[in-house]
Write a protein that holds these residues in place. Structure first.
Motif, PDB file in Angstrom:
ATOM      1  N   LEU A 128      41.844  26.937  46.643  1.00 36.18           N
ATOM      2  CA  LEU A 128      41.002  25.857  46.110  1.00 36.18           C
ATOM      3  C   LEU A 128      40.160  26.038  47.236  1.00 36.18           C
ATOM      4  CD1 LEU A 128      44.414  23.186  46.232  1.00 36.18           C
ATOM      5  CD2 LEU A 128      42.575  24.111  44.164  1.00 36.18           C
ATOM      6  N   GLN A 129      40.809  27.488  47.954  1.00 36.40           N
ATOM      7  CA  GLN A 129      39.828  26.916  49.170  1.00 36.40           C
ATOM      8  C   GLN A 129      38.434  27.748  49.118  1.00 36.40           C
ATOM      9  OE1 GLN A 129      42.280  28.475  52.235  1.00 36.40           O
ATOM     10  NE2 GLN A 129      43.309  26.398  53.285  1.00 36.40           N
ATOM     11  N   ARG A 130      38.202  28.735  48.022  1.00 36.29           N
ATOM     12  CA  ARG A 130      37.325  29.277  47.718  1.00 36.29           C
ATOM     13  C   ARG A 130      36.800  28.491  47.104  1.00 36.29           C
ATOM     14  NH1 ARG A 130      38.566  34.913  49.342  1.00 36.29           N
ATOM     15  NH2 ARG A 130      37.095  35.951  47.619  1.00 36.29           N
ATOM     16  N   PRO A 131      35.293  28.668  47.135  1.00 31.40           N
ATOM     17  CA  PRO A 131      34.398  28.020  46.049  1.00 31.40           C
ATOM     18  C   PRO A 131      34.226  28.534  44.070  1.00 31.40           C
ATOM     19  CG  PRO A 131      33.523  29.143  47.171  1.00 31.40           C
ATOM     20  CD  PRO A 131      34.010  29.237  47.564  1.00 31.40           C
ATOM     21  N   ILE A 132      34.603  30.014  44.372  1.00 28.99           N
ATOM     22  CA  ILE A 132      34.730  30.196  42.336  1.00 28.99           C
ATOM     23  C   ILE A 132      36.180  29.324  42.400  1.00 28.99           C
ATOM     24  CG2 ILE A 132      33.962  31.550  41.074  1.00 28.99           C
ATOM     25  CD1 ILE A 132      32.203  32.766  43.254  1.00 28.99           C
ATOM     26  N   SER A 180      40.567  38.703  44.568  1.00 26.41           N
ATOM     27  CA  SER A 180      42.231  38.523  44.236  1.00 26.41           C
ATOM     28  C   SER A 180      42.421  36.801  43.790  1.00 26.41           C
ATOM     29  CB  SER A 180      43.339  38.776  45.069  1.00 26.41           C
ATOM     30  OG  SER A 180      43.200  40.078  45.382  1.00 26.41           O
ATOM     31  N   PRO A 181      41.934  35.708  45.130  1.00 24.43           N
ATOM     32  CA  PRO A 181      42.739  34.599  44.312  1.00 24.43           C
ATOM     33  C   PRO A 181      41.448  34.703  42.744  1.00 24.43           C
ATOM     34  CG  PRO A 181      41.507  35.256  46.706  1.00 24.43           C
ATOM     35  CD  PRO A 181      41.508  35.893  45.999  1.00 24.43           C
ATOM     36  N   GLU A 182      39.932  34.579  43.106  1.00 31.36           N
ATOM     37  CA  GLU A 182      38.865  34.762  41.909  1.00 31.36           C
ATOM     38  C   GLU A 182      39.487  35.026  40.418  1.00 31.36           C
ATOM     39  OE1 GLU A 182      37.879  35.316  44.563  1.00 31.36           O
ATOM     40  OE2 GLU A 182      37.310  33.643  45.331  1.00 31.36           O
ATOM     41  N   TYR A 183      40.100  35.874  40.939  1.00 31.25           N
ATOM     42  CA  TYR A 183      40.703  36.902  39.645  1.00 31.25           C
ATOM     43  C   TYR A 183      42.021  36.162  38.928  1.00 31.25           C
ATOM     44  CZ  TYR A 183      37.468  40.166  38.638  1.00 31.25           C
ATOM     45  OH  TYR A 183      36.387  41.266  38.032  1.00 31.25           O
ATOM     46  N   ILE A 204      42.799  51.386  28.983  1.00 30.22           N
ATOM     47  CA  ILE A 204      43.887  52.280  30.105  1.00 30.22           C
ATOM     48  C   ILE A 204      44.896  53.087  29.611  1.00 30.22           C
ATOM     49  CG2 ILE A 204      45.622  51.213  31.334  1.00 30.22           C
ATOM     50  CD1 ILE A 204      44.744  48.437  31.248  1.00 30.22           C
ATOM     51  N   LEU A 205      44.741  53.224  28.553  1.00 28.25           N
ATOM     52  CA  LEU A 205      44.816  54.460  27.732  1.00 28.25           C
ATOM     53  C   LEU A 205      44.621  56.322  28.157  1.00 28.25           C
ATOM     54  CD1 LEU A 205      46.487  53.292  24.623  1.00 28.25           C
ATOM     55  CD2 LEU A 205      48.234  54.254  26.558  1.00 28.25           C
ATOM     56  N   HIS A 206      42.649  55.116  27.888  1.00 30.74           N
ATOM     57  CA  HIS A 206      42.116  56.667  27.852  1.00 30.74           C
ATOM     58  C   HIS A 206      41.468  56.436  29.355  1.00 30.74           C
ATOM     59  CE1 HIS A 206      40.589  57.701  24.396  1.00 30.74           C
ATOM     60  NE2 HIS A 206      41.302  56.830  23.111  1.00 30.74           N
ATOM     61  N   GLY A 207      42.440  56.272  30.315  1.00 29.73           N
ATOM     62  CA  GLY A 207      41.962  55.765  31.748  1.00 29.73           C
ATOM     63  C   GLY A 207      40.954  55.214  32.428  1.00 29.73           C
ATOM     64  N   ILE A 208      40.362  53.872  31.068  1.00 35.12           N
ATOM     65  CA  ILE A 208      39.397  53.129  32.260  1.00 35.12           C
ATOM     66  C   ILE A 208      39.588  52.087  32.337  1.00 35.12           C
ATOM     67  CG2 ILE A 208      37.153  51.897  31.613  1.00 35.12           C
ATOM     68  CD1 ILE A 208      36.490  54.451  29.335  1.00 35.12           C
ATOM     69  N   THR A 209      39.923  51.126  33.819  1.00 35.58           N
ATOM     70  CA  THR A 209      40.607  50.257  34.198  1.00 35.58           C
ATOM     71  C   THR A 209      39.138  48.730  33.235  1.00 35.58           C
ATOM     72  OG1 THR A 209      41.510  51.371  36.397  1.00 35.58           O
ATOM     73  CG2 THR A 209      41.348  48.590  35.962  1.00 35.58           C
ATOM     74  N   PRO A 210      39.284  47.775  32.704  1.00 36.47           N
ATOM     75  CA  PRO A 210      38.733  47.020  32.269  1.00 36.47           C
ATOM     76  C   PRO A 210      38.192  46.086  33.224  1.00 36.47           C
ATOM     77  CG  PRO A 210      40.818  46.966  31.083  1.00 36.47           C
ATOM     78  CD  PRO A 210      40.651  47.865  32.277  1.00 36.47           C
ATOM     79  N   GLY A 211      36.894  45.834  33.793  1.00 36.07           N
ATOM     80  CA  GLY A 211      35.999  45.192  34.458  1.00 36.07           C
ATOM     81  C   GLY A 211      35.118  45.405  34.991  1.00 36.07           C
ATOM     82  N   PRO A 212      34.099  44.453  36.105  1.00 30.21           N
ATOM     83  CA  PRO A 212      32.870  44.091  36.270  1.00 30.21           C
ATOM     84  C   PRO A 212      32.817  45.604  36.332  1.00 30.21           C
ATOM     85  CG  PRO A 212      34.223  42.984  38.367  1.00 30.21           C
ATOM     86  CD  PRO A 212      35.270  43.716  37.066  1.00 30.21           C
ATOM     87  N   THR A 213      33.156  46.855  36.626  1.00 31.62           N
ATOM     88  CA  THR A 213      32.553  48.087  36.720  1.00 31.62           C
ATOM     89  C   THR A 213      32.166  48.861  35.659  1.00 31.62           C
ATOM     90  OG1 THR A 213      34.083  48.934  37.371  1.00 31.62           O
ATOM     91  CG2 THR A 213      33.594  48.367  39.195  1.00 31.62           C
ATOM     92  N   PHE A 224      28.023  38.983  38.655  1.00 28.33           N
ATOM     93  CA  PHE A 224      28.812  38.006  38.883  1.00 28.33           C
ATOM     94  C   PHE A 224      30.045  38.063  39.348  1.00 28.33           C
ATOM     95  CE2 PHE A 224      30.545  33.311  38.607  1.00 28.33           C
ATOM     96  CZ  PHE A 224      30.165  32.751  39.592  1.00 28.33           C
ATOM     97  N   ALA A 225      30.475  38.825  38.960  1.00 27.22           N
ATOM     98  CA  ALA A 225      32.723  39.181  38.773  1.00 27.22           C
ATOM     99  C   ALA A 225      32.276  39.702  39.783  1.00 27.22           C
ATOM    100  CB  ALA A 225      32.920  39.839  37.142  1.00 27.22           C
ATOM    101  N   GLN A 226      31.574  40.509  40.411  1.00 27.45           N
ATOM    102  CA  GLN A 226      31.839  41.495  41.466  1.00 27.45           C
ATOM    103  C   GLN A 226      31.992  41.089  43.033  1.00 27.45           C
ATOM    104  OE1 GLN A 226      28.726  44.081  41.041  1.00 27.45           O
ATOM    105  NE2 GLN A 226      29.959  45.956  39.757  1.00 27.45           N
ATOM    106  N   ARG A 227      31.733  40.171  42.702  1.00 24.34           N
ATOM    107  CA  ARG A 227      31.862  39.203  43.820  1.00 24.34           C
ATOM    108  C   ARG A 227      33.823  38.718  43.773  1.00 24.34           C
ATOM    109  NH1 ARG A 227      27.555  34.151  44.525  1.00 24.34           N
ATOM    110  NH2 ARG A 227      26.855  35.287  42.610  1.00 24.34           N
ATOM    111  N   PHE A 228      34.128  38.811  42.799  1.00 24.22           N
ATOM    112  CA  PHE A 228      35.576  38.263  42.529  1.00 24.22           C
ATOM    113  C   PHE A 228      36.629  38.533  43.993  1.00 24.22           C
ATOM    114  CE2 PHE A 228      35.056  36.065  38.006  1.00 24.22           C
ATOM    115  CZ  PHE A 228      34.247  35.232  39.010  1.00 24.22           C
TER     116      PHE A 228
END
Lengths: 500, 149
Positions: A466-470, A145-148, A338-347, A139-143
C-alpha cells in the motif's frame, strides 16, 4: 510515430523471410481449420503444437501460434453462419443472426461482413499493439516485486469478474490453479513440495500436460458424452459481395465492435469471448429497432466478429509488455515463450525486437492471408464439416498423445494428462470453467516469488503493497472491481450479458 | 452422482471436491516449514492458499446443503473410462512396442468410448493414422520414438 514506422519496417523484414511467411500461413490455415471444426479450440490446438515448435526459432514459433489464435476467430464464424454451430466460443453470438441470414439466402453476405469486419478490426488491433506496446513496457520497467504482485492480483480479480458463470467458482478455480502451480522444488529452500517423491514432478507439473488434459482431453470426453450432431443444411452461399446499403448499415457496428474488442483484449481476464458477447449486447442496445436482432440483422454479425478479432490481437499487449497473461490462450503463449528461453516481461520489446516487431508485422500479413483463405476458399472449409466426430476425436487423441510424449520423451506426462483430463471433466460437470485454473497455474510461481521478495524487502511488513503508489493504485483498482461485481445491480447486468 | 437428497448438488459436490483437495494438500505440506512473513518458509504460500481454498470449499458445501441449486447432470461413464484407458495404453506401449502399435491400440480402445461405433472403420482409420504419424513425426520431424517393438 516515425520511430514506430521504422521499427515496424524492421518487423516486416523479419516476417518476409520464406520461413516466417510459411509458418505464418501454416498458423493462419490451422487456425481457420480448428475454427471451423467444432470441438477443437485454440487452447487445445496451441498446446498440441507447442512441442512441435521446439525445432523452430522462437520468433517463428510465436508467429505461427499467434496465427492459430486469431485465425480461429475467422474460422469460427464460418460454421456459426452456415450450420448454426459456433466453431469457437467467440462465435456463439454470431450464430444468432448469422444463421438467420443464411436461412434467408444471405449466407455469402454474412460471411463477407464477418470477414471484412474481422480484417478491419484485426488491423486496428495490431496498430494498437504497435503504438501502445513500447510506452507501456517502458512504464512497466519501473515495476519492482510489490508492483508485480499487485498487478497479478488485479489480473486474477479481472479474470474472476469477467469469467462467465459463478464468481465463487472462478475464485476457487484460480486458487486450485495457484496450488497446482506450487508443485515442485521450492526455489528458495530447495525442498520439494507436493511431489509425492516423484522426481518427474521436481520441475513442476508439465504445462502442456495440464493444458492438454484440462482442455483437449476433457473436451473430447464431454463432446463424446453429448454427442455432437451436425449436418450441412445451408445449401447455397449466395453472393459474397454485400450490397452498398448493408455495408453502410454495418459501418458503425464494425467501429463499435472494434473499439470494444480492443479495450477488452487489453483488460486482464477479458479476451475475445467476452468481447464478442458485449459487442452484441451493445448493438442491441443502440439499435433503433432491437427486435430485428435474432432475425438476421447484419449488425449482429459485424459487431461481435469485429470485437473478437480486435481482442485477439490486443490481448498480446499485456503479455508482451508486462509478461502477464490475460486469458488461457495467453497463458499458453507465456508457456511457449518460456519453453523457448524467453521470459515474458517489459524487456521483451527492447531485448527481442525481432520477436515483438516481427509478431506485429506478422499480424498484418496474417490478416491479409486470412481474408483470402476465408472468402474465396470458403467451399473447402465447408466440406470439412463432413468429417464425422467419431473419427475426428481419434485424430485429436493420437496427435495429443504424441505431442505430450515428445515434450520430455517420457510417458510420465501422459499419466498426468489422464489425471488432468478427469479433473477437467469433473469441473465441467460441476459448472466450473477450467480457464481461470490455467491462469492461476501459470501465475502461481510468479506470484509467490514476488510476494516473498516484497516481504523480504519490507522486512515482513505487509503494508509495503500500500505504500508504493503504483502498487496502491493497482490494488485499489482490484478492490473497485470486486465491489462492482458484488453490487446487485451490476451483477444482474452481468448475468444478462452472459445469458444472451 | 444423481442425488436428489442434496438441495444444490452442483454446489455441494464442487465444494466437496475442493475441500478434499485442500485438505490433502495441507496434509502433504505438513512437514514443510511455514516461517514468518519476513522470512517465509517453503510452506507459507501453498498452505495459505490451501486454507483459503478449504474455506471456499466449505462455503460451497454449506450453500449446497441450505439453498436449492442446479443438480448434476447425468454422467456417462463410457467416454471418460475409455478415453482415459486409451491414453494409458498409449503411454504404456509407446516405449515398449513402438509408436504404430501404441496408436492402433489407443484408437481401438478410444473407439469404445464413442456411442456411434463402427469398429472396422475406426480400426482402418487407426492404421492409417499409425502409418501417417510414423512418417510425419518420426521420419520427417525427427521425434525420437521407437517404431518397432
Amino acid at each position: 510515430m516515425i520511430d514506430v514506422f521504422s521499427l515496424l519496417g524492421h518487423g516486416f523484414l523479419v516476417v518476409l523471410t520464406p520461413t516466417n511467411l510459411f509458418f505464418c500461413l501454416v498458423g493462419a490455415v490451422l487456425g481457420t481449420l480448428i475454427g471451423v471444426l467444432p470441438g477443437l479450440g485454440p487452447v487445445a490446438t496451441i498446446s498440441l503444437l507447442l512441442p512441435a515448435t521446439f525445432a523452430l526459432e522462437p520468433t517463428t514459433a510465436i508467429i505461427m501460434l499467434a496465427g492459430i489464435y486469431y485465425g480461429a476467430q475467422y474460422g469460427g464464424s464460418t460454421t456459426a453462419i452456415l450450420v448454426n454451430i459456433p466453431g469457437e466460443s467467440t462465435s456463439v453470438v454470431t450464430a444468432l443472426d448469422g444463421y438467420k441470414m443464411a436461412q434467408q439466402g444471405r449466407a455469402g453476405e454474412a460471411l463477407a461482413i464477418a470477414a471484412i469486419g474481422s480484417f478491419l478490426a484485426g488491423c486496428f488491433g495490431t496498430v494498437v499493439v504497435a503504438v501502445a506496446g513500447p510506452p507501456l513496457a517502458g512504464f512497466a520497467q519501473r515495476f519492482a516485486s510489490p508492483e508485480y504482485f499487485s498487478l497479478m492480483v488485479l489480473g486474477l480479480i479481472s479474470a474472476i469478474v469477467l469469467a462467465n458463470g459463478s464468481v465463487i467458482r472462478a475464485i476457487a478455480m484460480i486458487l486450485l490453479g495457484l496450488l497446482i502451480g506450487m508443485v515442485g522444488i521450492d526455489v528458495n529452500s530447495g525442498q520439494s513440495r507436493l511431489t509425492f517423491g516423484m522426481p518427474e514432478l521436481y520441475d513442476g507439473v508439465s504445462f502442456v500436460a495440464a493444458a492438454m488434459g484440462l482442455f483437449g482431453v476433457a473436451e473430447v470426453i464431454c463432446n463424446l458424452e453429448d454427442g455432437i450432431q451436425r449436418g450441412l443444411n445451408a445449401g447455397r452461399i449466395g453472393s459474397l459481395m454485400p450490397s452498398r446499403a448493408v455495408m453502410r448499415a454495418v459501418r458503425w457496428a464494425v467501429v463499435r465492435g472494434t473499439l470494444l474488442g480492443t479495450a477488452f483484449g487489453i483488460l486482464p481476464g477479458g479476451g475475445a469471448t467476452v468481447a464478442s458477447f458485449s459487442a452484441y449486447a451493445l448493438e442491441k442496445r443502440v439499435a433503433k429497432d432491437s427486435t430485428r436482432f435474432g432475425r438476421g440483422a447484419p449488425e449482429g454479425v459485424a459487431a461481435p466478429e469485429s470485437a473478437n478479432n480486435a481482442a485477439a490481437q490486443t490481448s498480446f499487449v499485456p503479455l508482451l509488455t508486462l509478461g502477464i497473461p490475460t486469458s488461457a490462450t495467453m497463458a499458453l503463449m507465456v508457456g511457449a515463450l518460456i519453453l523457448h528461453g524467453i521470459t515474458p516481461g517489459p524487456t521483451v520489446i527492447t531485448r527481442q525486437p525481432d520477436l515483438f516487431w516481427g509478431l506485429i508485422a506478422s499480424m498484418f500479413v496474417g490478416n491479409v492471408m486470412l481474408i483470402i483463405i476465408n472468402l474465396p476458399m470458403i467451399g473447402i472449409w465447408v466440406r470439412l464439416l463432413l468429417v464425422p466426430y467419431r473419427l475426428l476425436f481419434l485424430l485429436i487423441l493420437v496427435i495429443s498423445s504424441i505431442g505430450i510424449y515428445s515434450v520430455n520423451n517420457s510417458p510420465f506426462d501422459l499419466y498426468l494428462t489422464i489425471g488432468f483430463g478427469i479433473l477437467g471433466y469433473l469441473l465441467r460437470k460441476l459448472d466450473a470453467e477450467p480457464a481461470p485454473l490455467l491462469m492461476g497455474f501459470v501465475l502461481g510461481p510468479m506470484m509467490e516469488e514476488n510476494f516473498r521478495r516484497s516481504l523480504i524487502i519490507s522486512r515482513g511488513d505487509p503494508l509495503v503493497f500500500l505504500q508504493r503508489p503504483i502498487s496502491l493504485v493497482l490494488l485499489v483498482m482490484s478492490l473497485a472491481l470486486l465491489i462492482t461485481v458484488a453490487m446487485p445491480a451490476i451483477r444482474r447486468r452481468r448475468e444478462e450479458v452472459f445469458q444472451e | 452422482m444423481r442425488s436428489n437428497s442434496v438441495r444444490g448438488a452442483v454446489d455441494f459436490y464442487s465444494g466437496l471436491l475442493l475441500a478434499v483437495l485442500a485438505v490433502a494438500a495441507i496434509f502433504l505440506l505438513r512437514d514443510l516449514e511455514i516461517g514468518t512473513a519476513s522470512d517465509m518458509g517453503p510452506g507459507y504460500f501453498p498452505v495459505a492458499i490451501s486454507i483459503v481454498l478449504l474455506a471456499v470449499g466449505v462455503f460451497l458445501i454449506g450453500r449446497g446443503l441450505v439453498l436449492d441449486g442446479p443438480q448434476v447432470s447425468g454422467m456417462n461413464w463410457r467416454p471418460i473410462l475409455f478415453v482415459s484407458l486409451s491414453l494409458l495404453a498409449f503411454a504404456l506401449l509407446v516405449d515398449r512396442a513402438g509408436l504404430p502399435i501404441a496408436i492402433v491400440a489407443q484408437v481401438a480402445i478410444a473407439t469404445l468410448g464413442s456411442s456411434e461405433r463402427s469398429f472396422l472403420q475406426s480400426l482402418l482409420f487407426g492404421i492409417a493414422l499409425a502409418a501417417a504419424s510414423s512418417v510425419i513425426f518420426v521420419r520427417l520431424l525427427g521425434v525420437p520414438m521407437r517404431l518397432f517393438p
